[in-house]
Design an enzyme around this catalytic site. Structure first.
Site, PDB file in Angstrom:
ATOM      1  CG  HIS A 116     -21.583  84.694 -79.053  1.00  0.00           C
ATOM      2  ND1 HIS A 116     -21.701  85.003 -80.473  1.00  0.00           N
ATOM      3  CD2 HIS A 116     -20.716  83.902 -78.918  1.00  0.00           C
ATOM      4  CE1 HIS A 116     -20.756  83.825 -80.801  1.00  0.00           C
ATOM      5  NE2 HIS A 116     -20.157  83.377 -79.962  1.00  0.00           N
ATOM      6  CG  ASP A 129     -23.563  77.764 -81.101  1.00  0.00           C
ATOM      7  OD1 ASP A 129     -22.479  77.774 -80.459  1.00  0.00           O
ATOM      8  OD2 ASP A 129     -23.739  78.775 -81.681  1.00  0.00           O
TER       9      ASP A 129
END
Length: 325
Positions: A185, A254
Site C-alpha cells: 500500500h 492489485d
C-alpha cells in the site's frame, strides 16, 4: 465492440459515498466503465447496499450493454466490508485453526450467498499467501497458515464455497506476499525467493486454486529480483506467465492507486505496462482519465495488440455470463 467499450470492460473504479454520484455517472458514460469496487465507505446498511448495487447495474448495463462486476474485499476477520448486520465470517487463520477444511467451504458459501443477495458478484478473496515471514506487516492472520499445503487445502475450500454461493472470487497476491517485509500500500514489496523456491512454496496454493474451477488471480506489487528484475510482478510478463492456466484465468492487478505503483509510475505508464505484461483487468488506476488515454493510444498505435485486447475482453464477458446473470 468499439475500442472505447473494450477498454472500459477492463477498468475498475471506486467512488465516494453510499449512492450514485453525478461524477460517477459521468465517468461511466464517458469511459464506458464496466466494473466497480466497493469499500466500507460505500456501505451503510444491507438495504442501502442492495439498492446501490441495483442502481450500479442499471447504469453500467445502459452504458455498456453488459453486466458489471461489482467487487468487494470480503475476506472475513480483519478484512471485512459488510456491516455488522450482515454475515461476516472469521478470518483465514481462525478458520484454519478449526482443523477442518469443510469449515472454510461453509464460510465461503455463506459469504457468497450473502454477497449475491446484496448484489455483489465478485469477491476479491481469498488470500492464498503462505505466511512464511514473521516480519510480514500485511498478511499475518489473513493467511491460512505457514506451509503451502495448509494454505492450499483451506483456500480451495473457501474458493469452492464462494463459487457455490454464486460469486466469482480470486486467489491473491500472486506470486506470493507472504515472504515480504513491506506493505505494498505504501511501497514496493520484495521477495528474494528464487524461481525454484517460489515453485516449491508460494505458487502451490495458486495451482490448487486453478484446479477448483473458473477462477481469477490478483497479481501483487511484489518485486522478485531473480524473476522480475526491478519491476513489480504486476508489470512483468515473466511473472504473469507463471500464473497457472493463465490463458483461461482472469488476471487482475492489485490496486494501481497504491504507493508501490504511484511512487514510480504515471497512471498511463502503469496501465499500459500492466496490460502489456498480461493483466486483463486494471483495478483502480490512479488518474483514470490519464490511464484510459494512454491505453487507448497504445491500442491505436499497436503497442497493445487487438488480439490481446479481444482475448482479455472475452475472458471478462465469459466470467460475467457465469457470475453476473
Amino acid at each position: 465492440m468499439t475500442d472505447l467499450e473494450r477498454i472500459g470492460q477492463r477498468l475498475v473504479t471506486g467512488f465516494p459515498g453510499t449512492a450514485l454520484t453525478p461524477e460517477l455517472v459521468q465517468v461511466v458514460k464517458e469511459y464506458k466503465i464496466g466494473n466497480i469496487i466497493l469499500f466500507r465507505e460505500n456501505i451503510a446498511s444491507a438495504d442501502q447496499l442492495r439498492t446501490l448495487c441495483a442502481d450500479l447495474q442499471t447504469l453500467i448495463r445502459s452504458e455498456t450493454g453488459h453486466d458489471a462486476f461489482i467487487m468487494i474485499d470480503q475476506e472475513g476477520g480483519a478484512v471485512t466490508r459488510l456491516p455488522e448486520s450482515c454475515i461476516n465470517v472469521p478470518g483465514s487463520m481462525a478458520l484454519a485453526a478449526t482443523g477442518d477444511p469443510e469449515t472454510t467451504y461453509l464460510a465461503g458459501k455463506l459469504t457468497g450467498e450473502e454477497l449475491r443477495s446484496l448484489g455483489v458478484n465478485f469477491n476479491l478473496a481469498p488470500s492464498v499467501d503462505v505466511n512464511c515471514n514473521p516480519a510480514n506487516p500485511i498478511i499475518g492472520v489473513r493467511s491460512y497458515g505457514d506451509t503451502p499445503a495448509t494454505v492450499a487445502k483451506y483456500a480451495a475450500g473457501m474458493i469452492r464455497g464462494l463459487q457455490d454461493g454464486g460469486v466469482l472470487c480470486l486467489a491473491k497476491h500472486f506470486p506470493g506476499h507472504g515472504d515480504t517485509a513491506e506493505d505494498s500500500h505504501t511501497g514496493l514489496a520484495y521477495s528474494y525467493r528464487t524461481v525454484e523456491e517460489l515453485a516449491a512454496c508460494e505458487l502451490l496454493p495458486f495451482e490448487a486454486a486453478a484446479e477448483v474451477g473458473p477462477h481469477a488471480v490478483m497479481v501483487g506489487h511484489i518485486v522478485v529480483p531473480e524473476l522480475t528484475g526491478d519491476l513489480p510482478a504486476t508489470l512483468c510478463a515473466d511473472a504473469i506467465a507463471l500464473v497457472p492456466d493463465a490463458e483461461n484465468t482472469l488476471i487482475v492487478t492489485d490496486s494501481l492507486a497504491m504507493g508501490a505503483i504511484t511512487d514510480s509510475y504515471t497512471p498511463g505508464e502503469a496501465a499500459v505496462q500492466a496490460l502489456q505484461a498480461g493483466c486483463d483487468v486494471l483495478l483502480m488506476p490512479d488518474g483514470l482519465a490519464d490511464a484510459y488515454d494512454a491505453v487507448l493510444a497504445a491500442v491505436q498505435n499497436g503497442t497493445l495488440s487487438e488480439d490481446r485486447l479481444d482475448l482479455s475482453v472475452n475472458k471478462i464477458l465469459r466470467m460475467k455470463a457465469q457470475f453476473c446473470a
